[in-house]
Design a protein around this motif. Structure first.
Motif, PDB file in Angstrom:
ATOM      1  N   LEU A  63     -17.002  -1.886  -0.373  1.00 33.50           N
ATOM      2  CA  LEU A  63     -15.763  -1.396   0.214  1.00 33.50           C
ATOM      3  C   LEU A  63     -16.015  -0.732   1.560  1.00 33.50           C
ATOM      4  O   LEU A  63     -16.943   0.061   1.718  1.00 33.50           O
ATOM      5  N   GLY A  64     -15.164  -1.070   2.529  1.00 34.19           N
ATOM      6  CA  GLY A  64     -15.177  -0.417   3.832  1.00 34.19           C
ATOM      7  C   GLY A  64     -14.017   0.555   3.949  1.00 34.19           C
ATOM      8  O   GLY A  64     -13.138   0.623   3.084  1.00 34.19           O
ATOM      9  N   ASN A  65     -13.989   1.305   5.029  1.00 34.81           N
ATOM     10  CA  ASN A  65     -12.932   2.302   5.198  1.00 34.81           C
ATOM     11  C   ASN A  65     -11.544   1.677   5.275  1.00 34.81           C
ATOM     12  O   ASN A  65     -10.560   2.261   4.805  1.00 34.81           O
ATOM     13  N   HIS A  66     -11.432   0.471   5.825  1.00 36.66           N
ATOM     14  CA  HIS A  66     -10.116  -0.177   5.886  1.00 36.66           C
ATOM     15  C   HIS A  66      -9.683  -0.701   4.523  1.00 36.66           C
ATOM     16  O   HIS A  66      -8.483  -0.714   4.213  1.00 36.66           O
ATOM     17  N   ASP A  67     -10.623  -1.129   3.710  1.00 35.59           N
ATOM     18  CA  ASP A  67     -10.302  -1.521   2.340  1.00 35.59           C
ATOM     19  C   ASP A  67      -9.820  -0.307   1.549  1.00 35.59           C
ATOM     20  O   ASP A  67      -8.840  -0.383   0.794  1.00 35.59           O
ATOM     21  N   LEU A  68     -10.498   0.815   1.724  1.00 38.09           N
ATOM     22  CA  LEU A  68     -10.086   2.048   1.054  1.00 38.09           C
ATOM     23  C   LEU A  68      -8.728   2.524   1.551  1.00 38.09           C
ATOM     24  O   LEU A  68      -7.962   3.148   0.798  1.00 38.09           O
TER      25      LEU A  68
END
Length: 267
Positions: A63-68
């Motif tokens: 998970l990346g920050n945009h997914d989160l």
């Protein structure tokens, strides 16, 4: 079977499909590792999420920050910003299935045979690989469990800024999140600087890029997140794959066994 690692896709599905066609990628034989930020800012976040979800066991995603950010909108009640392109996901008829799939992806992948870790932003030098895996599993359990709503309501923020084993609750989970998904510059004692803009490796006094610190292990780290680096870390050990596809750059794909890299123009 070939394992390929891809940089931040950000909804740039056409570039991803062209790249995988070039290498003859087959889900029945190969595996696509993603450093995260599958979605947001690009033209087809919904299509990208559907594509990766359909790959099933032929993909490994961190998970990346945009997914989160998508998960924070769903579970934490946060609004969609004007630059976001996650609206079509939230409105899709299969939104529940896609979101559930996304929240069950990992925060860190580790391949012991290769001694290779994959994370979105980086691996802080104040954690051993074993400790990092424990903290990743801890955060994954929160994201996937009954505490998800409480966490996502309070996920955003830059504090606490330095690791302490005694941290607990949302503060602890927020810091684990920031190390794994937002880190660029860090001090020798583990303090994060999350305010400095994305300007290459020129950080504030007392801080350096996380990959410039000594580690006691020899683990290689595949990561994304830092488009301004254009993949350059001056190290064979730290492999940056965010080459700014969504910002007018290229999408990067690397063969994890041979190290060969391919690039595909983005938007």
């Amino acid at each position: 079977m070939t394992d390929y690692a891809v940089g931040d896709i950000h909804g740039c599905l056409p570039a991803l499909e062209r790249m995988l066609d070039r290498v003859g990628f087959s889900p029945s034989r190969d595996c696509l590792w993603s450093v995260g930020d599958l979605i947001n800012r690009g033209p087809d976040s919904l299509g990208t999420l559907r594509y990766c979800e359909r790959l099933g066991n032929a993909t490994k995603v961190v998970l990346g920050n945009h997914d989160l950010h998508l998960l924070a909108a769903v579970f934490g009640g946060h609004g969609v910003r004007s630059k976001d392109t996650i609206g079509p996901i939230l409105e899709a008829e299969d939104a529940d299935r896609l979101v559930d799939w996304l929240r069950h992806q990992r925060v860190m992948e580790y391949d012991a045979n290769r001694d290779l870790a994959m994370v979105h932003a980086g691996l802080p030098h104040v954690w051993s690989v074993d400790a990092a895996q424990r903290y990743a599993r801890e955060l994954e359990a929160v994201i996937q469990g009954p505490e998800a709503e409480a966490f996502f309501r309070e996920m955003y923020g830059n504090e606490p800024g330095r690791w302490d084993d005694g941290l607990a609750g949302v503060a602890r989970w927020r810091l684990i999140t920031n190390y794994f998904t937002r880190m660029r510059f860090i001090a020798a004692d583990g303090t994060l600087d999350l305010a400095t803009k994305d300007t290459g490796t020129d950080g504030p006094a007392g801080y350096a890029p996380w990959f410039q610190y000594e580690r006691p292990d020899q683990t290689r780290v595949v990561f994304g997140h830092w488009a301004a680096l254009n993949g350059a870390t001056n190290s064979d050990r730290y492999i940056g794959l965010d080459t700014g596809c969504v910002w007018g750059g290229r999408l990067s794909l690397m063969n994890l066994d041979t190290g060969e890299r391919l690039y595909e123009p983005g938007r």
